[in-house]
Structures are given as structure tokens and as C-alpha cells.
Design an enzyme around this catalytic site. Structure first.
Site, PDB file in Angstrom:
ATOM      1  N   GLY A 165      -1.537   1.922  -3.698  1.00 40.41           N
ATOM      2  CA  GLY A 165      -0.251   1.652  -4.351  1.00 40.41           C
ATOM      3  C   GLY A 165      -0.152   0.265  -4.970  1.00 40.41           C
ATOM      4  N   ASN A 212       3.416  -7.067   1.133  1.00 40.16           N
ATOM      5  CA  ASN A 212       3.661  -5.842   0.362  1.00 40.16           C
ATOM      6  C   ASN A 212       3.844  -4.618   1.264  1.00 40.16           C
ATOM      7  OD1 ASN A 212       3.101  -3.822  -2.005  1.00 40.16           O
ATOM      8  ND2 ASN A 212       1.550  -3.386  -0.458  1.00 40.16           N
ATOM      9  N   THR A 254       4.028   5.926  -6.799  1.00 38.59           N
ATOM     10  CA  THR A 254       3.106   5.737  -5.663  1.00 38.59           C
ATOM     11  C   THR A 254       3.421   6.816  -4.630  1.00 38.59           C
ATOM     12  OG1 THR A 254       4.652   4.320  -4.464  1.00 38.59           O
ATOM     13  CG2 THR A 254       3.069   3.203  -5.935  1.00 38.59           C
ATOM     14  N   SER A 260      13.258  -4.897  -2.795  1.00 42.61           N
ATOM     15  CA  SER A 260      13.848  -3.845  -3.627  1.00 42.61           C
ATOM     16  C   SER A 260      15.266  -4.220  -4.026  1.00 42.61           C
ATOM     17  CB  SER A 260      13.870  -2.532  -2.844  1.00 42.61           C
ATOM     18  OG  SER A 260      14.642  -1.576  -3.535  1.00 42.61           O
ATOM     19  N   TYR A 287      16.352   2.060   4.464  1.00 41.35           N
ATOM     20  CA  TYR A 287      15.466   1.263   3.601  1.00 41.35           C
ATOM     21  C   TYR A 287      16.249   0.109   2.965  1.00 41.35           C
ATOM     22  CZ  TYR A 287      12.062   0.450  -0.178  1.00 41.35           C
ATOM     23  OH  TYR A 287      11.159  -0.115  -1.056  1.00 41.35           O
TER      24      TYR A 287
END
Ligand code: NDP
Length: 314
Positions: free
Chosen positions: A48, A121, A272, A173, A233
Site C-alpha cells: 500500500g 504509516n 489499497t 486522515s 477510525y
């Protein structure tokens, strides 16, 4: 599509075209503060976005340490990269496993003496499309927030002093924006406390994620005023963003020669495994801002949040 959506889409496409042009311009000697002795570590680099960040950093002439929680997968990924003739190394690293982190830090000290760049990451997300299950909330918060925090705490002591400064880049994000228009914490007082650097603390961030996880356990989270999209998330990335600002503040007094700059960025919606390959950009494009932040020669930039090489609000 509504006029506004259409305009936003056009603006984004124009920006992505600008970036693909920028990527063709080589860094000048004046901008290149790094060399092959410069060591960059990328977590979750076996696939990814992490794989692409590793590939692009090595392409710029750094030594890249690709880390993977499954070492054989990591070795395979490194083999694929080595065909390009660049400088890579590989090591096992599970950001949730204290022993794995300690073994990695020891190996770094022995083999390289320290590192210059850390790209956090590695991350997980278990929702797709319009799903909003919190079945794996603990794992999401543990990996994305606590795992990132574990790595920052473990690696700061081995970040090499240098005139250019060391760098940490957290892949985060937009879903974790504190003050985003749609997907945000409803409690304005909590938002203000997390936004204001005077009141922001590690304890407050930990307390916020713990309160969410407690509500998940009690099955009351839905009325808890949490972000509405990919709630677990979003909470985890909100914590990463807040922690980025906090660490930047804590590190800002380091003397010249021992500076560490830390920023975070949103890679966009990326094709991804994490999105079931449903995103609208490639990992190659998504890696760009992470690579750009890792190599930035403007040292004044720290504690900021970026998307498509532009600063955005937390
Ligand atoms: P992938 O699922 O393709 O890759 C995630 C990587 O993280 C894998 O290498 C995975 O390892 C690794 N990982 C997960 N848990 C751990 C752990 N405990 N220790 C070490 N490594 C771990 O996702 P992406 O490349 O899309 O995501 C990369 C980052 O980008 C994440 O932080 C994600 O949140 C962020 N991001 C992605 C977006 C997207 O649209 N894809 C959008 C916004 C942010 P393994 O292969 O072993 O599972």
C-alpha cells in the site's frame, strides 16, 4: 452531481495535475539536505501507501528501512524494490508489540547508530463503504493511535542530531479532523480543549479515546456525539492529529542541531487493501505528500496537517 461537488472535484483534479508536474522537477542541490547516509524508517511498508513511500524515498537517494510485522512478507517487498537498484534494508516491526519495538530500536542502534526520518504509516480500518461497525474499535485505536505513539516515543531517542533536523511524518486522515464541517466530535467544549495547545495534553487525548472505547463496550457510543463516519477510525486519527500537535509543541524547544519536526497528512482516498481498492487515487500519488514532508527543507514547518502538499486545518 451538484455544482459545488463538481467544482470541488475539478479543483482536486487540477491540484493532482499540479502535483504530478511538481514531482517531475528534481530537487536542487540546495534543497537536498540528505544523502545515502540519511536513514528513513517506514512502518507497515510491505504494501500500500507505506510501500510507495519507501520506494519514493529510496528513489531520492536515502537509505530506507522497510518494516513489516510479518518479516517474510517484508523481505518479499524489499526484493521487489531492490530490483530498482536503490538502498533498502528490512526489519520485523509490529507497532503493537513492545518487544518487537525494543528489538527494532536495538538493531537500529547497532547497525545504523540512529535514524533521520520516521514515517508512521502502519494502520488499520475495518469498515468499507457505508459500514460503521465498531467491532474492532479497540484494535483500530490501539494500532492507529497507541501504535503510532509507541513508535514516536521509542524512536525519538534514536533520532540523529543534524543541522537539517530529523523528521516524523504521521499518515493520518481528514476523517480525524477536529473541526471538520461534517465528521467531528459534537461536544464543542471537548473540541476546544483538544484544539487549544494550552489545554491539549497526552492525558486528555488518552482520556478521549478511552471514553469512546468504554462507550463501545457499554454499547452507548452511538449517542456519544462521536464522528458519524467510520467512527472508530475517525477517533483514532483524531487522536493521531492531536498527538502530532502536542509532540511538535514538546519538541520545539530543542536546540539547533537536535531539532525534530513532526507533521501529519491525509493521503486521500486510496486504492489499497484498506479501501478494498475502491479509492480514487493510486498509492503512488497518495505517497507524495508523505515523501514531500519527509524531505522538506523548510525547517520551520512542524505540528501541521497537510493534504496534497497544502496545509489544512486540524
Ligand atoms: P494497507 O492496509 O494497504 O496497509 C496497511 C499497512 O499497515 C500494512 O503494511 C499492514 O501490515 C500495516 N500494519 C497494520 N497493523 C500493523 C501493526 N500492528 N504493526 C505493523 N504494521 C501494521 O493500507 P493503506 O496503505 O491504505 O494505509 C496506510 C496508512 O494510510 C494507514 O495509516 C491508513 O490509515 C492511512 N490512510 C489510508 C487511506 C486510504 O484511502 N487507503 C486514507 C487515509 C489514510 P500487514 O500487511 O501485516 O497487515
Amino acid at each position: 452531481m451538484s455544482g459545488k461537488k463538481e467544482r470541488n472535484k475539478e479543483r482536486r483534479e487540477k491540484r493532482l495535475q499540479e502535483i504530478s508536474l511538481l514531482r517531475t522537477i528534481p530537487y536542487s542541490d540546495h534543497q537536498r539536505w540528505w544523502s545515502q547516509e540519511t536513514v528513513a524508517v517506514v512502518t507497515g511498508a510491505n504494501r500500500g501507501i507505506g510501500f510507495e513511500i519507501a520506494r519514493q524515498l529510496a528513489g531520492h537517494g536515502l537509505t530506507v528501512i522497510l518494516t513489516s510485522r510479518n518479516i517474510s512478507v517484508g523481505i518479499e517487498a524489499t526484493k521487489a524494490l531492490q530490483e530498482g537498484g536503490f538502498s533498502y534494508d528490512v526489519h520485523q516491526l509490529d507497532i503493537l508489540d513492545g518487544e518487537s519495538i525494543s528489538a527494532f530500536v536495538e538493531w537500529i542502534k547497532q547497525k545504523y547508530g540512529g535514524i533521520d526520518i520516521l514515517v508512521n504509516n502502519a494502520g488499520v480500518n475495518y469498515n468499507l463503504g457505508f459500514d460503521n461497525s465498531v467491532e474492532f474499535a479497540r484494535q483500530v485505536v490501539d494500532t492507529n493511535y497507541y501504535g503510532t505513539k509507541n513508535m514516536i516515543k521509542a524512536m525519538i531517542p534514536v533520532m540523529k542530531p543534524s543541522a537539517a533536523g530529523a523528521r516524523i511524518v504521521n499518515v493520518s486522515s481528514r476523517l480525524g479532523r477536529l473541526n471538520g464541517r461534517r465528521n467531528r466530535i459534537q461536544d464543542a467544549t471537548l473540541r476546544e480543549k483538544l484544539t487549544n495547545l494550552e489545554t491539549l495534553s497526552e492525558e486528555l487525548i488518552d482520556r478521549t479515546v478511552s471514553s469512546f472505547l468504554q462507550q463501545v463496550e457499554d454499547e452507548t457510543w452511538q449517542s456519544g456525539g462521536w464522528p458519524q463516519t467510520f467512527t472508530d477510525y475517525s477517533v483514532s486519527k483524531l487522536a493521531v492529529n492531536a498527538y502530532t500537535r502536542l509532540v511538535a509543541k514538546e519538541l520545539c524547544d530543542r536546540p539547533q542541531g537536535k531539532k525534530i519536526y513532526i507533521n501529519c497528512y491525509c493521503p486521500g482516498w486510496v486504492k489499497t487493501a484498506m479501501t478494498g481498492w475502491a479509492g480514487n487515487i493510486s498509492p503512488e500519488v497518495a505517497a507524495d505528500t508523505g515523501v514531500w514532508l519527509s524531505l522538506l527543507s523548510d525547517q520551520a514547518i512542524t505540528g501541521k496537517f497537510f493534504a496534497e502538499r497544502r496545509e489544512i486545518n486540524f
